[in-house]
Scaffold this motif. Structure first.
Motif, PDB file in Angstrom:
ATOM      1  N   ALA A 115     -29.172  31.019 -60.241  1.00 46.53           N
ATOM      2  CA  ALA A 115     -30.314  31.370 -59.382  1.00 46.53           C
ATOM      3  C   ALA A 115     -30.060  32.674 -58.646  1.00 46.53           C
ATOM      4  O   ALA A 115     -30.981  33.245 -58.055  1.00 46.53           O
ATOM      5  CB  ALA A 115     -30.572  30.256 -58.370  1.00 46.53           C
ATOM      6  N   SER A 116     -28.802  33.121 -58.650  1.00 45.30           N
ATOM      7  CA  SER A 116     -28.379  34.448 -58.187  1.00 45.30           C
ATOM      8  C   SER A 116     -28.354  34.642 -56.672  1.00 45.30           C
ATOM      9  O   SER A 116     -27.659  35.519 -56.178  1.00 45.30           O
ATOM     10  CB  SER A 116     -29.237  35.553 -58.815  1.00 45.30           C
ATOM     11  N   ARG A 125     -37.244  28.969 -58.668  1.00 45.38           N
ATOM     12  CA  ARG A 125     -37.765  28.847 -60.017  1.00 45.38           C
ATOM     13  C   ARG A 125     -38.649  27.597 -60.083  1.00 45.38           C
ATOM     14  O   ARG A 125     -38.407  26.623 -59.369  1.00 45.38           O
ATOM     15  CB  ARG A 125     -36.623  28.739 -61.027  1.00 45.38           C
ATOM     16  N   PRO A 126     -39.637  27.574 -60.938  1.00 46.49           N
ATOM     17  CA  PRO A 126     -40.528  26.405 -61.007  1.00 46.49           C
ATOM     18  C   PRO A 126     -39.790  25.092 -61.221  1.00 46.49           C
ATOM     19  O   PRO A 126     -40.215  24.044 -60.720  1.00 46.49           O
ATOM     20  CB  PRO A 126     -41.439  26.735 -62.198  1.00 46.49           C
ATOM     21  N   GLU A 130     -40.262  21.202 -59.599  1.00 48.00           N
ATOM     22  CA  GLU A 130     -40.519  20.070 -60.486  1.00 48.00           C
ATOM     23  C   GLU A 130     -39.480  18.968 -60.284  1.00 48.00           C
ATOM     24  O   GLU A 130     -39.815  17.773 -60.230  1.00 48.00           O
ATOM     25  CB  GLU A 130     -40.506  20.537 -61.938  1.00 48.00           C
ATOM     26  N   LEU A 131     -38.217  19.362 -60.179  1.00 44.71           N
ATOM     27  CA  LEU A 131     -37.150  18.389 -59.964  1.00 44.71           C
ATOM     28  C   LEU A 131     -37.336  17.684 -58.625  1.00 44.71           C
ATOM     29  O   LEU A 131     -37.234  16.447 -58.541  1.00 44.71           O
ATOM     30  CB  LEU A 131     -35.780  19.079 -60.016  1.00 44.71           C
ATOM     31  N   GLU A 132     -37.605  18.448 -57.585  1.00 43.38           N
ATOM     32  CA  GLU A 132     -37.737  17.850 -56.253  1.00 43.38           C
ATOM     33  C   GLU A 132     -38.937  16.914 -56.163  1.00 43.38           C
ATOM     34  O   GLU A 132     -38.865  15.848 -55.530  1.00 43.38           O
ATOM     35  CB  GLU A 132     -37.791  18.957 -55.203  1.00 43.38           C
ATOM     36  N   ALA A 133     -40.034  17.271 -56.815  1.00 42.87           N
ATOM     37  CA  ALA A 133     -41.203  16.385 -56.824  1.00 42.87           C
ATOM     38  C   ALA A 133     -40.881  15.081 -57.560  1.00 42.87           C
ATOM     39  O   ALA A 133     -41.284  13.989 -57.121  1.00 42.87           O
ATOM     40  CB  ALA A 133     -42.387  17.086 -57.476  1.00 42.87           C
ATOM     41  N   ALA A 134     -40.138  15.169 -58.659  1.00 40.23           N
ATOM     42  CA  ALA A 134     -39.784  13.979 -59.431  1.00 40.23           C
ATOM     43  C   ALA A 134     -38.822  13.084 -58.653  1.00 40.23           C
ATOM     44  O   ALA A 134     -38.940  11.852 -58.672  1.00 40.23           O
ATOM     45  CB  ALA A 134     -39.170  14.384 -60.768  1.00 40.23           C
ATOM     46  N   LEU A 135     -37.868  13.689 -57.964  1.00 39.37           N
ATOM     47  CA  LEU A 135     -36.925  12.910 -57.163  1.00 39.37           C
ATOM     48  C   LEU A 135     -37.625  12.238 -55.983  1.00 39.37           C
ATOM     49  O   LEU A 135     -37.332  11.081 -55.649  1.00 39.37           O
ATOM     50  CB  LEU A 135     -35.794  13.803 -56.661  1.00 39.37           C
ATOM     51  N   PRO A 317     -30.676  27.023 -62.481  1.00 38.10           N
ATOM     52  CA  PRO A 317     -31.820  26.510 -63.237  1.00 38.10           C
ATOM     53  C   PRO A 317     -31.464  25.546 -64.370  1.00 38.10           C
ATOM     54  O   PRO A 317     -32.133  24.521 -64.527  1.00 38.10           O
ATOM     55  CB  PRO A 317     -32.500  27.783 -63.753  1.00 38.10           C
ATOM     56  N   PRO A 318     -30.411  25.810 -65.177  1.00 33.71           N
ATOM     57  CA  PRO A 318     -30.105  24.840 -66.236  1.00 33.71           C
ATOM     58  C   PRO A 318     -29.662  23.484 -65.696  1.00 33.71           C
ATOM     59  O   PRO A 318     -29.918  22.453 -66.319  1.00 33.71           O
ATOM     60  CB  PRO A 318     -28.987  25.511 -67.040  1.00 33.71           C
TER      61      PRO A 318
END
Length: 441
Positions: A115-116, A125-126, A130-135, A317-318
């Protein structure tokens, strides 16, 4: 069980004499250091050296830091030899799943590896959102924030939310990260006996009015003992005494509950009754990092004020993509959690039938075999490794000497044959080592 690290009195005296002789002999090759620059006097340095010397004196190779040749799951390769592996948090076998790897590779292609910079400073990054909404949805919470380290999540969040006028009440077996966060906060810290909510309430009732805020911290699944708390009484006492309740789900996600949704599912408690859900991405979710889920106001505060988020690089991101895909698989394939729990129950029952002490393990994913001697635990681990079983010993001072153990982490991917062989090898190792000790005495 013999005392003195599982040695006879004669063997223990001989070991101490050998160690004393080593310490008395000066190291001619070592340059003299002034006291302030002598690194051997740093906290913990002598303890580490003592353990190393004791292992060498007993002819025991260190079981730690062994390099694995590939993915460590229910099986692993170490030195080009296959082992049945019980030393991985890869509970559902998702680390190494092609779908998870593909998600991580796609994120690299789109965003690069890092993420630098911090997300606050340089944007995000999107996949983070997405991850935080899913968690958040997984925990029945309004919002979530992901951090780059599970340990740092507890340190920075507990350290940020509490201050010197406040009270932190936690289980005596709480993870080091919570204890470090409490120390950083400056709050008064009280530990209550393990899983004893009645003792916790007595402490809270006696101390609550003397402090500003109060935070109760427990774990959903304790990694040393494999047991779980009764969540409902902790929820009720938090409400009764105007306290916040935080639950560390590091070893719960994917492991505890009928579909792996954690301690709330296991205990039938609405998840929104817990103020702060903490979890890690490095275990079931096969990535690296930690997260906090809870009310939107809490998450917004942490997003702008928690030092471990504001001043740290964003989650790679990965890793975020791998965790998100793992979470999707967990929820789409609940049979994985069921298989894990069935394996844990099978192993637990067989170990107990073979006469091993397994403590209060709930048989959900973690089963300790308590041996009561650090040397015996180290010898058993070495014998099992020789027999093709990889399991780590937990030794004094990490646990009290009487609680030294082998700690088995089960996987949904272990076969019945794997579990049967492990218990068989435990019995064989115990017989061989006990016979050696009897001959030595």
């Amino acid at each position: 069980m013999t005392q003195g690290f599982g040695l006879t009195a004669t063997a223990r005296a001989a070991l101490l004499q050998r160690l004393s002789k080593r310490r008395a002999e000066p190291d001619a090759a070592a340059p003299a250091e002034s006291p302030g620059r002598d690194l051997s006097t740093l906290p913990g340095a002598r303890d580490i050296e003592m353990v190393r010397e004791a292992g060498a004196a007993l002819g025991l190779e260190s079981p730690y830091f062994r390099p694995h040749d590939g993915v460590a799951g229910a099986h692993t390769s170490i030195g080009n030899r296959d082992y049945i592996n019980f030393s991985s948090y890869n509970y559902l076998g998702l680390n190494g799943d092609p779908r998870v790897a593909a998600a991580a590779k796609a994120a690299i292609d789109r965003h690069g590896v890092s993420a630098s910079a911090s997300r606050l400073a340089s944007g995000e990054r999107p996949v983070h959102a997405e991850l935080e909404a899913a968690l958040a949805a997984h925990h029945g919470a309004e919002a979530c924030l992901a951090f780059v380290s599970g340990h740092a999540t507890n340190v920075t969040v507990v350290g940020q939310l509490l201050g010197p006028r406040d009270l932190i009440l936690h289980d005596q077996l709480i993870h080091n990260s919570v204890a470090e966060g409490a120390r950083l906060s400056g709050a008064r810290r009280l530990a209550f006996p393990h899983n004893d909510w009645r003792a916790a309430e007595r402490e809270l009732a006696a101390q609550r009015r003397k402090h500003g805020r109060a935070l109760i911290v427990i774990e959903g699944h304790y990694s040393m003992d494999g047991d779980i708390p009764d969540l409902a009484p902790f929820v009720e006492m938090a409400r009764r005494h105007d306290a916040l309740l935080m639950v560390d789900e590091a070893h719960s996600t994917g492991v505890v509950g009928a579909t792996g949704r954690g301690i709330a599912e296991q205990c039938g408690v609405p998840p929104d009754q817990v103020d702060i859900w903490m979890g890690t991405l490095s275990k079931t979710l096969s990535a690296c990092g930690g997260y906090i889920a809870g009310r939107r106001q809490l998450i917004d505060l942490l997003r702008h004020a928690a030092p471990g988020f504001v001043y740290s690089v964003g989650l790679a991101p990965p890793l975020a993509a791998a965790a998100l895909e793992s979470l999707r698989i967990l929820e789409a394939e609940p049979w994985r959690a069921a298989a894990l729990q069935a394996n844990a129950r099978r192993f637990l029952e067989q170990a107990r039938e073979a006469g091993f002490e397994t403590g209060a393990s709930a048989g959900l994913g973690i089963v300790p075999v308590i041996l009561g001697s650090s040397v015996l635990a180290a010898r058993m681990a070495a014998a099992l490794f020789e027999a093709g079983i990889n399991v780590q010993p937990i030794l004094y001072p990490v646990v009290p000497e009487r609680s030294a153990r082998l700690r088995f982490f089960l996987s949904s991917e272990h076969s019945a044959a794997d579990l049967d062989r492990a218990v068989e090898a435990l019995v064989e190792a115990r017989q061989a080592i006990t016979g050696q000790r009897l001959m030595a005495s």
